[in-house]
Design an enzyme around this catalytic site. Structure first.
Site, PDB file in Angstrom:
ATOM      1  N   HIS A  22       0.721  -1.420   0.199  1.00 43.41           N
ATOM      2  CA  HIS A  22      -0.137  -0.308  -0.430  1.00 43.41           C
ATOM      3  C   HIS A  22       0.523   1.483   0.020  1.00 43.41           C
ATOM      4  CE1 HIS A  22       1.026  -0.577   3.698  1.00 43.41           C
ATOM      5  NE2 HIS A  22       0.600   1.063   4.226  1.00 43.41           N
ATOM      6  N   ASP A  75       0.819   4.944   1.797  1.00 44.33           N
ATOM      7  CA  ASP A  75      -0.354   5.717   2.552  1.00 44.33           C
ATOM      8  C   ASP A  75      -1.527   6.363   2.734  1.00 44.33           C
ATOM      9  OD1 ASP A  75       1.351   4.062   5.088  1.00 44.33           O
ATOM     10  OD2 ASP A  75       2.740   5.697   5.089  1.00 44.33           O
ATOM     11  N   HIS A  97       4.511  -0.204   0.177  1.00 51.24           N
ATOM     12  CA  HIS A  97       5.342  -0.160   1.125  1.00 51.24           C
ATOM     13  C   HIS A  97       4.280  -1.483   1.336  1.00 51.24           C
ATOM     14  CE1 HIS A  97       3.587   2.537   3.665  1.00 51.24           C
ATOM     15  NE2 HIS A  97       3.360   2.174   4.406  1.00 51.24           N
ATOM     16  N   ARG A 106       4.521   6.986  13.788  1.00 50.98           N
ATOM     17  CA  ARG A 106       4.888   7.301  12.611  1.00 50.98           C
ATOM     18  C   ARG A 106       4.493   8.729  12.752  1.00 50.98           C
ATOM     19  NH1 ARG A 106       1.270   4.863   7.861  1.00 50.98           N
ATOM     20  NH2 ARG A 106      -0.245   7.037   8.166  1.00 50.98           N
TER      21      ARG A 106
HETATM   22  O1  LIG Z   1       4.998  -1.388  10.876  1.00 51.54           O
HETATM   23  C1  LIG Z   1       6.032  -1.103   9.739  1.00 51.54           C
HETATM   24  O2  LIG Z   1       7.078  -1.048   9.341  1.00 51.54           O
HETATM   25  C2  LIG Z   1       5.184  -0.124   8.415  1.00 51.54           C
HETATM   26  C3  LIG Z   1       3.661  -0.082   8.535  1.00 51.54           C
HETATM   27  C4  LIG Z   1       2.732   1.044   7.624  1.00 51.54           C
HETATM   28  O3  LIG Z   1       2.466   0.541   7.024  1.00 51.54           O
HETATM   29  C5  LIG Z   1       3.188   2.620   7.778  1.00 51.54           C
HETATM   30  O4  LIG Z   1       4.358   2.750   8.682  1.00 51.54           O
HETATM   31  O5  LIG Z   1       3.061   2.880   7.283  1.00 51.54           O
HETATM   32 FE   LIG Z   2       1.845   2.322   5.428  1.00 49.97          FE
END
Ligand SMILES: O=C(O)CCC(=O)C(=O)O
Ligand SMILES: [Fe+2]
Length: 302
Positions: free
Chosen positions: A110, A112, A266, A281
């Site tokens: 996906h 974000d 990602h 994040r």
């Molecule tokens: O936990 C992760 O490595 C990435 C999770 C994710 O998709 C994000 O942080 O946007």
């Molecule tokens: Fe993500």
């Protein structure tokens, strides 16, 4: 700015950083930089390297929530941590914690928050608690993937738009929390109306084209039959995620990663079941995606 000036400015920016490329196309590790003590020149260099390399990692950091928010604020405007998910602490932080009862793995490719009209330009992720093994994250370079399609398929996808729908992933969560989302672009998110974006996104800073559909949030291609939509999306997803279009990062304590959501997708590897992995994040505000048909109305911002 003339081309010569731009080149000189970029070389100057590069000299500020010690970069180790992670692959022939994209991704780099930035060494020997303390994200809590950046000069303005280093901030400019990080911004330039982020646009050029699309995914950057900063090793050996020891950031608090506030440090992470402060670092991100020097790169751009912050959004709420997430349009829907509620997290404790600063509103800009989105916690991704496998010990949270609401946690679900992001083990689907996906980009974000593409289910919002203005998806975030960048996401900045900090490793807080890591399992002994597992929990790597992978990225795909959507511009490399676009460039490596055959010319006839590029022409086909250049003219398409797709619908992105956050309800599949986030609708149930939103309802569980009494339709109480976060504030996004000045409005509280209480529902997730599907949005339409071009299938090929023109990067607002470089003018490069990249595939902008993802299996996490794209529901279908607009204006074609269901069978055509499925066939086109399957083709694009298989192509986007070919190993040569991807990199994979094994997180170490203190690592901070930043990626360009306008140029990458990602996938969080789901291989640490039962162990704790916690990440924090923050996201940088992005503009409305536009495609090749509208590129003439926009000029790259750098
Ligand atoms: O936990 C992760 O490595 C990435 C999770 C994710 O998709 C994000 O942080 O946007
Ligand atoms: Fe993500």
């Amino acid at each position: 700015m003339t081309t010569a000036t731009t080149t000189t400015a970029r070389s100057a920016e590069r000299r500020e950083l010690t970069l180790e490329p992670l692959g022939p196309s994209f991704g780099a590790v930035v060494h020997d930089l303390d994200l809590t003590e950046l000069t303005d020149a280093q901030v400019a260099a990080v911004r330039a390297a982020f646009v050029e390399h699309k995914v950057l990692f900063f090793t050996g950091q020891d950031l608090t929530d506030a440090d992470q928010v402060a670092f991100a604020s020097r790169l751009g405007d912050l959004t709420a941590g997430h349009p829907v998910a509620l997290s404790d602490g600063p509103t800009e932080i989105y916690r991704i914690d496998s010990s949270d009862p609401e946690f679900s793995f992001s083990d689907v490719w996906h980009t974000d928050v593409t289910f919002m009209t203005n998806p975030p330009a960048a996401s900045i992720l900090r490793a807080v608690t890591l399992p002994d093994t597992g929990g790597d994250t992978s990225w795909a370079d959507s511009q490399l993937a676009y460039d490596s399609l055959s010319a006839p398929v590029r022409r086909l996808v250049d003219g398409l738009t797709a619908v992105h729908d956050g309800n599949r992933e986030w609708g149930a969560y939103l309802r569980r929390h009494a339709d109480r989302g976060n504030e996004w672009d000045g409005a509280v998110v209480t529902s997730l109306p599907p949005v339409e974006h071009p299938v090929v996104r023109v990067h607002p800073e470089t003018g490069r084209k990249g595939l902008f559909v993802n299996p996490g949030f794209t529901s279908h291609i607009a204006g074609v039959s269901d069978a055509e939509s499925r066939g086109i999306l399957d083709l694009l997803y298989a192509h986007l995620t070919k190993p040569e279009h991807t990199i994979r990062h094994r997180w170490s304590p203190g690592d901070v990663g930043i990626w360009d959501n306008r140029a990458t997708a990602h996938y969080a590897n789901n291989d640490y079941s039962g162990k704790t992995r916690a990440m924090a994040r923050v996201t940088l505000r992005g503009d409305r995606p536009y495609g090749p048909a509208d590129a003439d109305l926009h000029s790259p911002t750098r």
